[in-house]
Enzyme design. Structure first.
Site, PDB file in Angstrom:
ATOM      1  N   CYS A  98     -32.509 124.822  59.923  1.00  0.00           N
ATOM      2  CA  CYS A  98     -32.744 123.382  60.053  1.00  0.00           C
ATOM      3  C   CYS A  98     -32.188 122.573  58.884  1.00  0.00           C
ATOM      4  O   CYS A  98     -32.073 121.351  58.987  1.00  0.00           O
ATOM      5  CB  CYS A  98     -34.234 123.104  60.212  1.00  0.00           C
ATOM      6  SG  CYS A  98     -34.976 123.976  61.609  1.00  0.00           S
ATOM      7  N   CYS A 395     -38.048 121.285  56.567  1.00  0.00           N
ATOM      8  CA  CYS A 395     -38.537 122.658  56.490  1.00  0.00           C
ATOM      9  C   CYS A 395     -37.527 123.558  57.194  1.00  0.00           C
ATOM     10  O   CYS A 395     -36.691 123.098  57.972  1.00  0.00           O
ATOM     11  CB  CYS A 395     -39.915 122.790  57.126  1.00  0.00           C
ATOM     12  SG  CYS A 395     -39.999 122.347  58.867  1.00  0.00           S
TER      13      CYS A 395
END
Length: 413
Positions: A98, A395
């Site tokens: 991510c 995150c």
């Protein structure tokens, strides 16, 4: 929390220009387009918008998480070549799940310390083209044996180390920080409402490029191109932001019994690509979109992976000599509502500076491309509101957090 991690400061790095495609829902108009072709589209567009000859590019950095086409190994190289970059310029694939978009910018800024003058960074993700995969049948199928084909898009959400999927890690944070289902749903509702208002206000108009059916030619090589699905002729806006209310979100069933996360308060699944040009601020002939000042990346417990942005932001501020009050805007990826709320609670962030145009709960999260979207959205907010500093963070599955500090180059005190 420990301040251990990796910190990098950049003395002369800037984003000259950055663009993205619309984020389009799973199975929508972009669903049959290779991420390579989406990457070529934004690669060509960012160079054109910046008024820079592709032959001036010294490095190509590209990222994509899924093996979403049979030629996926060639994604960085083909994005560079079909964007018009010189054949002698090398291309590198980058992956930090991510935070891939942030990692592209970090590595580009690091390369500027050497001989690179200009780097093309592209992140492209087709969630729709994630394969139905098998890993154990290279030697064929045994008579009466188990046949294991699984949905890569779904299975990739599971981390076998703690034995949890990403939704469960957000539920863990909800329990740790005392986040109620109502609070989590309220944040999701706010995200959608903010995104809808931003869309009405044209907040993303500058960064979005229209995607239509087209062919990419490269002299001496086979043409590539984009063919939209669902009989679409063009897409020009994000498709997922939609009117919703707290009552509708409350009616949705939790993914895990006793948990707070639902389909409505988790990030949308979308397809999209983004690109940025990174070069030396001192070499820019016009004000850059943003200066890249520093990055920080840390590891956290996999079962609480969503808290990653908090220690990453702390490390970034500590090493940069800034405090939370110096930061005009925060863009923190909304993987799940409980996850981003936990980060906000941990850092004591107020909602007036956090994801003020909505986040991935409303817009969607095409894994590799999200980091670039967060940074370009943040950069344009800083310029619009004459704010000096901004932080984008996310995150990372497996237990990491990454944050990037940028500065408005036209800030007036």
């Amino acid at each position: 929390m420990s301040s251990a991690g990796q910190y990098s400061a950049f003395a002369d790095a800037a984003i000259f220009e950055a663009v993205r495609t619309p984020w389009v829902d799973l199975g929508g108009a972009l669903s049959q387009v290779s991420p390579i072709d989406l990457g070529i589209k934004v690669g060509r567009e960012v160079l054109a918008r910046a008024g820079i000859d592709p032959q001036a590019v010294d490095s190509v950095l590209a990222g994509s998480m899924a093996q979403a086409s049979f030629d996926a190994y060639l994604l960085p190289r083909h994005i560079g070549l079909y964007s018009g970059v010189a054949q002698a310029v090398p291309a590198l694939g980058v992956q930090r799940i991510c935070a891939t978009g942030f990692e592209l910018l970090r590595q580009a800024a690091e390369q500027l310390r050497d001989e690179v003058q200009l780097a093309l960074c592209v992140a492209s993700e087709s969630m729709s083209r994630n394969p139905i995969a098998a890993y154990t049948h290279r030697d064929g199928f045994r008579l009466g044996g188990e046949v294991q084909f699984k949905d890569f898009l779904w299975e990739a959400l599971y981390d076998p180390a703690p034995g949890l999927d990403m939704i469960a890690t957000a539920d863990n944070l909800a329990r740790r920080y005392g986040l109620s289902r109502k609070a989590v749903d309220r944040h999701a509702c706010d995200s959608h409402q903010r995104a809808l208002q931003a869309q009405r206000d044209g907040a993303w108009t500058e960064e979005i490029v229209t995607v239509d059916n087209q062919v990419f030619e490269l002299e001496g090589y086979q043409p590539r191109g984009i063919s939209l699905a669902r009989r679409a002729s063009a897409v020009s806006v994000d498709s997922h932001p939609r009117p919703t209310d707290l009552a509708a979100l409350t009616r949705l069933r939790a993914v895990h019994p006793g948990g707070v996360q639902t389909a409505g308060n988790s990030c949308a699944v979308v397809d999209g690509a983004a690109a940025a040009l990174v070069g030396r601020a001192s070499a820019s002939t016009r004000p850059a979109l943003a200066r890249l000042l520093a990055s920080a990346v840390v590891g956290v417990a996999p079962e609480f992976m969503g808290i990653g942005p908090a220690p990453a932001i702390r490390l970034l501020l500590q090493r940069s000599g800034l405090n939370l009050g110096d930061i005009g805007r925060f863009e923190i990826n909304e993987a799940q509502a409980a996850q981003v709320l936990a980060v906000a609670h941990e850092l004591e962030l107020d909602s007036t500076r956090l994801n003020v145009q909505g986040g991935s709960l409303a817009l969607g999260h095409p894994l590799a491309a999200t980091g670039l979207r967060l940074v370009m959205t943040l950069a344009r907010q800083l310029r619009q509101h004459n704010l000096r500093y901004g932080i984008a963070a996310a995150c990372v599955g497996g237990g990491q957090g990454m944050a990037l500090l940028i500065e408005n180059p036209v800030y007036r005190a």
